[in-house]
Design an enzyme around this catalytic site. Structure first.
Site, PDB file in Angstrom:
ATOM      1  N   ASP A   1      82.288  59.973  32.767  1.00 53.20           N
ATOM      2  CA  ASP A   1      81.538  61.222  32.632  1.00 53.20           C
ATOM      3  C   ASP A   1      81.664  62.048  33.917  1.00 53.20           C
ATOM      4  O   ASP A   1      80.965  61.804  34.894  1.00 53.20           O
ATOM      5  CB  ASP A   1      80.068  60.884  32.321  1.00 53.20           C
ATOM      6  CG  ASP A   1      79.182  62.123  32.193  1.00 53.20           C
ATOM      7  OD1 ASP A   1      79.705  63.246  32.366  1.00 53.20           O
ATOM      8  OD2 ASP A   1      77.987  61.971  31.927  1.00 53.20           O
TER       9      ASP A   1
ATOM     10  N   LYS B   1      69.938  71.110  40.173  1.00 55.28           N
ATOM     11  CA  LYS B   1      70.023  69.663  39.981  1.00 55.28           C
ATOM     12  C   LYS B   1      70.538  68.964  41.237  1.00 55.28           C
ATOM     13  O   LYS B   1      70.304  67.788  41.434  1.00 55.28           O
ATOM     14  CB  LYS B   1      70.957  69.394  38.804  1.00 55.28           C
ATOM     15  CG  LYS B   1      70.863  67.998  38.234  1.00 55.28           C
ATOM     16  CD  LYS B   1      71.724  67.911  36.995  1.00 55.28           C
ATOM     17  CE  LYS B   1      71.847  66.521  36.444  1.00 55.28           C
ATOM     18  NZ  LYS B   1      72.733  66.507  35.272  1.00 55.28           N
TER      19      LYS B   1
ATOM     20  N   GLU C   1      72.914  59.731  31.325  1.00 52.26           N
ATOM     21  CA  GLU C   1      73.897  60.555  30.617  1.00 52.26           C
ATOM     22  C   GLU C   1      75.021  59.742  29.974  1.00 52.26           C
ATOM     23  O   GLU C   1      75.308  59.925  28.788  1.00 52.26           O
ATOM     24  CB  GLU C   1      74.451  61.634  31.558  1.00 52.26           C
ATOM     25  CG  GLU C   1      73.421  62.739  31.763  1.00 52.26           C
ATOM     26  CD  GLU C   1      73.679  63.610  32.982  1.00 52.26           C
ATOM     27  OE1 GLU C   1      74.763  63.505  33.566  1.00 52.26           O
ATOM     28  OE2 GLU C   1      72.780  64.382  33.344  1.00 52.26           O
TER      29      GLU C   1
ATOM     30  N   ASP D   1      70.208  67.815  27.441  1.00 48.25           N
ATOM     31  CA  ASP D   1      71.116  67.470  28.527  1.00 48.25           C
ATOM     32  C   ASP D   1      70.940  68.542  29.597  1.00 48.25           C
ATOM     33  O   ASP D   1      71.401  69.669  29.429  1.00 48.25           O
ATOM     34  CB  ASP D   1      72.561  67.438  27.995  1.00 48.25           C
ATOM     35  CG  ASP D   1      73.593  67.324  29.112  1.00 48.25           C
ATOM     36  OD1 ASP D   1      73.203  67.071  30.263  1.00 48.25           O
ATOM     37  OD2 ASP D   1      74.790  67.494  28.812  1.00 48.25           O
TER      38      ASP D   1
END
Lengths: 625, 123
Positions: free
Chosen positions: A206, A75, A180, A13
């Protein structure tokens, strides 16, 4: 892909703020989260440059003292353009320098060993990935190549491919990129619904460090079917921190009439304080942030209540609920049809988020029973086991995911002509008929876009190809355009003129803004260079320590017993001066090669050995190993 | 039983591909037959769903390593896309009931104009 991968595999992850790695444990029938060298189950997605390179906890710990060379949030940059409005605000807040490189690609400027270096976001991410790989290798005790990496469901094509490139640079074989929330659904299904065969509609919420995703997944008999997904790739814990930082910068200004916004070190310390306060506010009603001598010797001491924090972020929280509603609409599902609401991501712990969600679903039993920080890596490890041939016992489940963004072609007037609508199950093959707009038009061009905007130019351009040799006919000549999307989300588009049989197409793999294979090769070499430098640095530290240790012990030995019988005062003085020179060498920054220290140590040992051979043999024996 | 599963996987591929190969008079895809749903059960969503699940578990290329699994799974997936969506299913069913007319494919898009190749304002 019908090929199974050889060798064991891990799930990673790769988060905006923290990353996590897991591996499937056959004998236990579950995935195991792997702890890092500090004993933590998640590793900060930080890379720092000084006279050495630090990754993870080590990098985050020194962030306040080295803010401009400590890189985080890679990211948020990956697969984007420098001019992307989504990162415009971030650019002002980051203490490190980002410049526009070739093709408007954002490049991060760092100072490594006194030299300036420009790094792409892919390279920073690859460093984090290689750290995660090392963590897993240390725990599993063998070398690894295969990995499944997760990305936010709402990542677009270029962001996904850039993440895959980062994996390649890190020396990984990226078996698949999965979403994810889907990975979290796998973890939830296996951990909580393993022996449940009736149909369940699961809503995955999420909210992580940098991104927000929601997915509606139907689980039944081991088939995980994603019905719809929605999200925002720039909404998460970092944004809540930013709001707090901005608030306190203003408060500090009002109280002390000084502006700290230009001081990266002060901002970093304030940001760390805010992140901590945010966590505390998830269980306490108010908290105080105290930072000594934050700026120009002025101490920082402010308290913040939970209500104030919620107020600062109200619009962001409400945006989460809007996106949740969009996802339900796309899935054509009513709120009451949802069986479970599963919370994933660290920011889902915020009480206000939970209460808004409870109100939204009109229920008070949100599922908090899976670990929100680890579920994604857990799910990735399950998928990794399913794709690797090294495991004989894997859960009997399959995953059918969807494409998060519509795919189509820009038509006359820059209108988006959608061929594959969003939330279509992948793999998929769909076609659309397009026609020429002019009489005797010899060629037609097909710009391929992804996105939801009606104006194609505002969507993400994936590629462009032409179909030539069209017959000389009036306008309205039809051409069939076929879109094919595989498991990895790799898109193939081709256009056929059915009257002539002419055909042309592209595989969208290597487009503008993406790294070319030459660049990837260069970055792999650079990664090897960094690794070599890290090794050299470690070796130098070891050599320095050995020399320091030797001098310390010899000095003590010379003082401790009578050497006059073996040494004249002048000889003694020569040796002592050699020790002093050694100490100076250790203190100065001049030498950074291990060999210099090793050689000096050898010379000292040679010099001292005949003299003190009896007395301190045991010392020198230890040293020569 | 690993052995049994292997043969089931091969048989499932063969079954799906055979159906897709057999031609109908008007080239209408045979979604019910692909999902191995008897016409008498065409309104029973439960049967359709459980057949889809069974085939998905057998054919998904993550699990089924034989050639053409990919192709077979894509067909099953297409069939499920149409039959699981009430609107698309209704359109498909009414197409089936109509006597061999000039029925075109179920999800054909309307024709859209394409830009000229020489347009310089692209991307």
């Amino acid at each position: 892909m019908a090929t199974k991968h050889k060798g064991r595999a891990i799930g990673i992850d790769l988060g905006t703020t923290y990353s996590c790695v897991a591996a499937w444990e056959e004998q236990n029938g579950r995935a195991e989260i792997i702890v890092n060298d500090q004993g933590n189950r998640t590793t900060p997605s930080f890379v720092a440059f000084t006279d050495q390179r630090l990754i993870g906890d080590a990098a985050k710990n020194q962030a306040a003292s080295n803010p401009s060379n400590t890189i985080f949030d890679a990211k948020r940059l990956i697969g984007r353009k420098y001019k992307d409005p989504a990162i415009e605000c971030d650019l002002k807040l980051w203490p490190f320098k980002v410049v526009s490189g070739a093709d408007d690609k954002p490049m991060i400027k760092v100072n490594y060993k006194g030299k300036e270096k420009c790094l792409a976001a892919e390279e920073i991410s690859s460093m984090i990935l290689s750290k995660m790989k090392e963590i897993a290798e240390a725990y599993l005790d063998f070398s690894l190549k295969n990995a499944v990496i997760t990305v936010p469901a709402y990542f677009n094509d270029s962001q996904r491919k850039a993440t895959k490139d980062a994996g390649v640079i890190a020396g990984l074989n990226v078996m698949r990129i999965i979403n994810e929330p889907t990975a979290a659904a796998l973890a939830y299904g296996l951990q909580k619904r393993a022996n449940c065969s009736e149909k369940r509609n699961v809503f995955i919420f999420d909210l992580g460090g940098g991104t927000f995703d929601v997915s509606l997944v139907t689980i039944e008999d081991g088939v995980f079917e994603v019905k719809a997904t929605a999200g925002d790739t720039h909404l998460g814990g970092e944004d809540f921190d930013n709001r707090m930082v901005r608030h306190f910068v203003q408060e500090f200004k009002r109280k002390n009439r000084v502006d700290i916004s230009g001081d990266p070190r002060a901002l970093r310390r304030l940001r760390n304080g805010c992140e901590k306060a945010k966590r505390i506010l998830s269980h306490a009603n108010d908290t105080t942030i105290e930072i000594d001598a934050l700026f120009q010797g002025i101490d920082f001491r402010f308290s913040i209540t939970r209500a104030r924090f919620e107020d600062l972020n109200r619009d962001l929280f409400e945006k989460c609920m809007e996106i949740s509603q969009n996802c339900l609409d796309d899935a054509k599902m009513e709120k009451r049809e949802v069986h479970d609401v599963v919370l994933v991501g660290g920011s889902s712990r915020i009480p206000k988020v939970q209460s808004l969600l409870e109100k939204f679903f009109q229920r008070y039993n949100l599922c908090k029973s899976i670990n929100p920080d680890e579920a994604v890596a857990y799910g990735a490890a399950i998928q990794a086991a399913m794709l690797s041939e090294s495991y004989s016992i894997v859960p009997n489940m399959v995953l059918v995911d969807v494409t998060p963004l519509s795919l189509g072609i820009a038509t006359h007037g820059d209108l988006m002509g959608v061929v594959i609508p969003r939330n279509t199950a992948i793999p998929v093959k769909m076609d659309g008929v397009f026609q020429t707009i002019e009489d005797h038009q010899p060629t037609a061009s097909f710009p391929v876009y992804e996105g939801e905007r009606t104006k194609a130019g505002e969507n993400n351009l994936l590629g462009l190809f032409h179909l030539s040799g069209l017959p000389r006919v009036p306008r309205g000549h039809p051409m069939n355009v076929i879109f094919e999307l595989d498991y990895d989300g790799i898109l193939k588009v081709c256009a056929v003129d059915e009257t002539t049989g002419n055909k042309n197409g592209i595989t969208i793999t290597n487009e503008k803004g993406r790294l070319s294979s030459a660049e990837i090769k260069r970055m792999i070499e650079e990664a090897a260079f960094f690794k070599e430098e890290d090794k050299k640095f470690k070796k130098m530290v070891k050599a320095k320590n050995a020399l320091d240790d030797y001098i310390y012990r010899m000095e003590k030995a010379m003082k401790g017993f009578d050497v006059s019988s073996k040494l004249s005062p002048s000889e003694k003085e020569t040796i002592m001066s050699k020790f002093r020179k050694g100490k100076r060498m250790l203190e100065s920054e001049e030498h950074n090669e291990a060999a210099v220290f090793e050689n000096y140590l050898k010379r000292l040992q040679k010099m001292c050995q005949p003299i003190v051979i009896n007395k301190v043999r045991d010392y020198s024996d230890e040293d020569t190993d | 039983e690993p052995l049994l599963e292997t043969s089931d996987q091969i048989l499932a591929i063969a079954d799906v591909l055979l159906v897709s190969d057999s031609t109908t008079p008007d080239d209408t895809p045979q979604w019910y037959q692909i999902l191995q749903v008897d016409v008498s059960h065409s309104q029973d969503l439960h049967v359709i769903r459980s057949n889809y699940r069974r085939l998905a578990l057998l054919l998904h290329p993550d699990k089924n390593r034989f050639p053409f699994a990919h192709h077979a799974f894509a067909l099953v997936s297409d069939a499920w896309t149409v039959l699981s969506d009430p609107a698309q299913k209704l359109a498909y069913d009414s197409g089936l009931n109509r006597v061999q007319g000039n029925v075109s494919g179920s999800v054909q898009q309307e024709k859209l104009p394409v830009r000229r190749g020489s347009d310089s304002s692209l991307g």
